[in-house]
Design an enzyme around this catalytic site. Structure first.
Site: not given
Length: 710
Positions: A383, A386, A407-408, A448, A500, A586
């Protein structure tokens, strides 16, 4: 599978944490919340006052102890509990959920009935606050000094103060007073012990005032209930113990004095998942005096009953000892021992107590090396691993993130005349506090953009959560995103989406989009011979957190390193840009040496090759970094960083190795025209970059990127 929150770093909890390190409880996530990174052992406090020990000798380092126990550490001052919702509100961050809670927050002397004492006197607890006031008092010239309270703690403190001021500091004109509200000092101790201490007090010329119940201490005057008064330049208070007043509003059952009422199994009288131990608790069916020995003895039964509750069993009662060996010092290296009505005294008793105390402390500050045995369950990845959509929506809604606008893919209009800057950074959790970890990850990722004098506009989060039940995943994701949103908001950056997933360990990263005006952007290249190299933050995070992983770093060291990581580079870039910096980068994973060499190589051209002369004495370094490196502890990237820095001859200087230490959320390194460097450093320090320093100069070189040290 369960969350145990420990509130306070008292004696019972440090015993519990050590036991959890030695015998972990699978499926239990432990979090310690404490306002201090160190816990003072009260039994050795008189020795510090007398001058026999340093403050470091009596402190247990909580951060490495938590690391040893596999526990999270959160530095916070909590003043509320919701036992019905099973939440601990933590200031400045999401509420912390628990399945089991244990409270060990200590006590303070009850000064409510002595007018002015809290404002003008010095209370012996909390010990860390007392020690800070004691250090200030030592430098005073107070001649008339009093101790209010003549129990074992008050008598010991009085004799210790007298010894320190007369023998240690040579105060020959000292007038010392001890105030006792009863007819005799050391109430509850055998008559012979009372006589022995009367003798020691008299021999030192300490005036003992019995039957003196103090009611006020104002304008350097201690007044009793009967109207007696005594002029004192400083009064110390070791009076009856008082509970924490905020407990009154928690719903926990308390006794008549405000202490948490518990059963003989240490569980609250009205909540079966809340323990209370140490001085803040009172075992209703078997009450005992407030003494550290009882708190220490409660640690093992607390561990056993937590273990039983996790296994679905009932907590068992335990029997507290009726009497205990009391070892009371007399200021000098002399002590009196008493138990069961018998007593003995002498220097040998002090050395016996000293051996017992150091053996106790060594259990925590010299932790054994433990082998990890992590759970490694099998999980299907078909899956995409997720996190479920309903759980993610619930977390985002709780954090007031407008999901309807997502949105997507995120849409961003680039302002006319500007260009897009893009960067990505991600790494595994190096601390067990997800809220602070997320804030560090944000500042690390934004750095950065700042290094190029750009403005970060929005960010996408890349989150990997460890496998856990849904309620634990929800709590972890809430803390993680709350920290990320707080840090992004402070920088004016919007979180526009992310991804996620679940995996074997927690990690977090951000893809950041920024904008900049081409004419004002800074690059790694551009440094010129004669430019001064300025570094905005101290070095050493890699070594310190390598030590932290081994429970070898002091809490003060790791807290200072975290403070540095949480310091944004935004204001620093504005100062460097306005000063006419020619090049900037940096300092992160390659260390100062690696990133400086990148800058020099980018700045080199066929007709003008750039090198640098580093000034090792001027390098800003975090406290503790050199100590842990001297002990052989380095980041795993250290050796690779050293190999990657070419054209650098090793020199025998104590700061040489810090050049290769990888940094997380490190500072900016800029090449500044020499004419403006003093003003730049002054401005950086004024803006909060207190470690900003000149670290070298750019020079012409025969080999591009060559480095020398001086």
């Amino acid at each position: 599978m369960m969350d145990l929150v420990l509130l306070g770093g008292g004696h019972s909890h440090v015993i519990l944490l050590r036991m959890l390190g030695m015998r972990p409880l699978p499926g239990l996530q432990v979090t310690l919340i404490s306002p201090d990174v160190r816990s003072a052992y009260s039994g050795m406090l008189p020795g510090v006052i007398a001058g026999h020990y340093s403050p470091d000798d009596i402190h247990i380092e909580l951060v490495p102890l938590c690391r040893f126990a596999g526990a999270r550490f959160i530095k916070a001052n909590v003043s509320d509990i919701d036992p019905v919702a099973r939440l601990v509100p933590v200031p400045g961050r999401p509420d912390l959920h628990y399945d089991l809670l244990s409270i060990d927050i200590g006590i303070t002397p009850d000064l409510n009935e002595i007018k002015g004492a809290a404002e003008q006197g010095i209370a012996v607890k909390p010990i860390n606050e007392f020690l800070a006031k004691w250090q200030a008092f030592e430098t005073s010239v107070a001649r008339r000094v009093g101790v209010v309270g003549a129990g074992a703690g008050g008598v010991e403190l009085c004799l210790a103060i007298h010894h320190r001021l007369t023998n240690g500091l040579g105060r020959k004109d000292l007038e010392m007073h001890l105030f006792c509200d009863g007819p005799e000092v050391l109430s509850g101790y055998p008559h012979r012990v009372q006589q022995q201490f009367r003798h020691h007090l008299s021999k030192r010329g300490i005036e003992c005032h019995t039957g003196y119940r103090a009611v006020s201490y104002e304008d350097h005057t201690l007044v009793s209930m009967t109207g007696q008064s005594c002029q004192l330049e400083q009064a110390f208070f070791v009076t009856q113990a008082a509970s924490q007043p905020w407990l009154q509003d928690t719903g926990l059952e308390l006794d008549e004095d405000g202490f948490i009422a518990v059963r003989t199994n240490l569980l609250s009288m009205n909540f079966d998942n809340v323990f209370a131990v140490g001085d803040i608790a009172r075992v209703i069916d078997d009450p005992r005096p407030k003494a550290g020995v009882y708190a220490v003895r409660q640690g093992p039964p607390l561990y056993r009953n937590i273990r039983r509750l996790i296994a679905g069993k009932r907590a068992r009662p335990f029997s507290q000892q009726k009497d205990f060996l009391s070892l009371i010092t007399t200021g000098d290296k002399y002590a009196i021992a008493t138990r069961n009505g018998l007593s003995a005294e002498g220097r040998w008793v002090w050395h016996w107590k000293n051996w017992i105390d150091h053996r106790f402390m060594n259990r925590f500050n010299h932790l054994p090396a433990m082998k990890e045995s992590p759970d490694d369950p099998m999980h299907c990845g078909g899956c995409g691993s997720k996190v479920s959509g309903d759980l993610l929506r619930e977390v985002l809604a709780g954090l007031n993130v407008a999901q309807s606008q997502m949105d997507d893919a995120a849409i961003y209009d680039v302002p006319a005349g500007q260009v897009i800057l893009q960067t990505v950074d991600a790494f595994r959790a190096f601390i067990d506090d997800p809220y602070l970890f997320a804030k560090v990850a944000v500042h690390h990722a934004l750095s950065d953009i700042y290094a190029m004098a750009g403005t970060p506009a929005n960010a996408l989060a890349i989150v990997t959560l460890p496998y856990a039940p849904a309620d634990k995943t929800r709590q972890l994701l809430t803390e993680l995103l709350a920290g990320a949103l707080a840090a992004l908001a402070s920088e004016g950056v919007e979180l526009v989406g992310g991804h996620t997933s679940e995996g074997p360990e927690l990690s977090l990263g951000f893809s950041v989009t920024g904008i900049g005006t081409p004419a004002t952007l800074l690059h790694k290249g551009g440094a010129m011979a004669g430019d001064v190299l300025v570094l905005t933050k101290p070095l050493g995070t890699g070594a310190l957190f390598a030590a932290d992983m081994r429970s070898k770093a002091k809490g003060a060291w790791t807290m200072a390193a975290l403070d540095s990581m949480l310091l944004s580079n935004q204001a620093a870039m504005a100062i460097l840009r306005d000063a006419g910096a020619n090049a900037c980068t940096d300092i992160t994973g390659f260390g100062l040496g690696g990133h400086l060499q990148e800058m020099l190589l980018a700045s080199s051209q066929t007709e003008a090759m750039m090198g640098a002369a580093l000034e090792l004495d001027g390098l800003p370094i975090l406290s503790g970094a050199m100590e842990v490196m001297a002990g052989g502890i380095y980041s795993e990237l250290h050796e690779g960083n050293r190999r990657s820095v070419q054209h650098l001859k090793k020199v025998h200087h104590p700061n040489f190795e810090i050049l290769f230490d990888p940094q997380t959320s490190g500072g900016l390194l800029a090449a500044i025209p020499s004419t403006t460097v003093e003003g730049v450093i002054e401005a950086l320090i004024g803006a909060g970059y207190t470690s900003a320093a000149r670290v070298g100069v750019v020079v012409s070189a025969d080999v591009p990127g060559s480095l020398t040290c001086r």
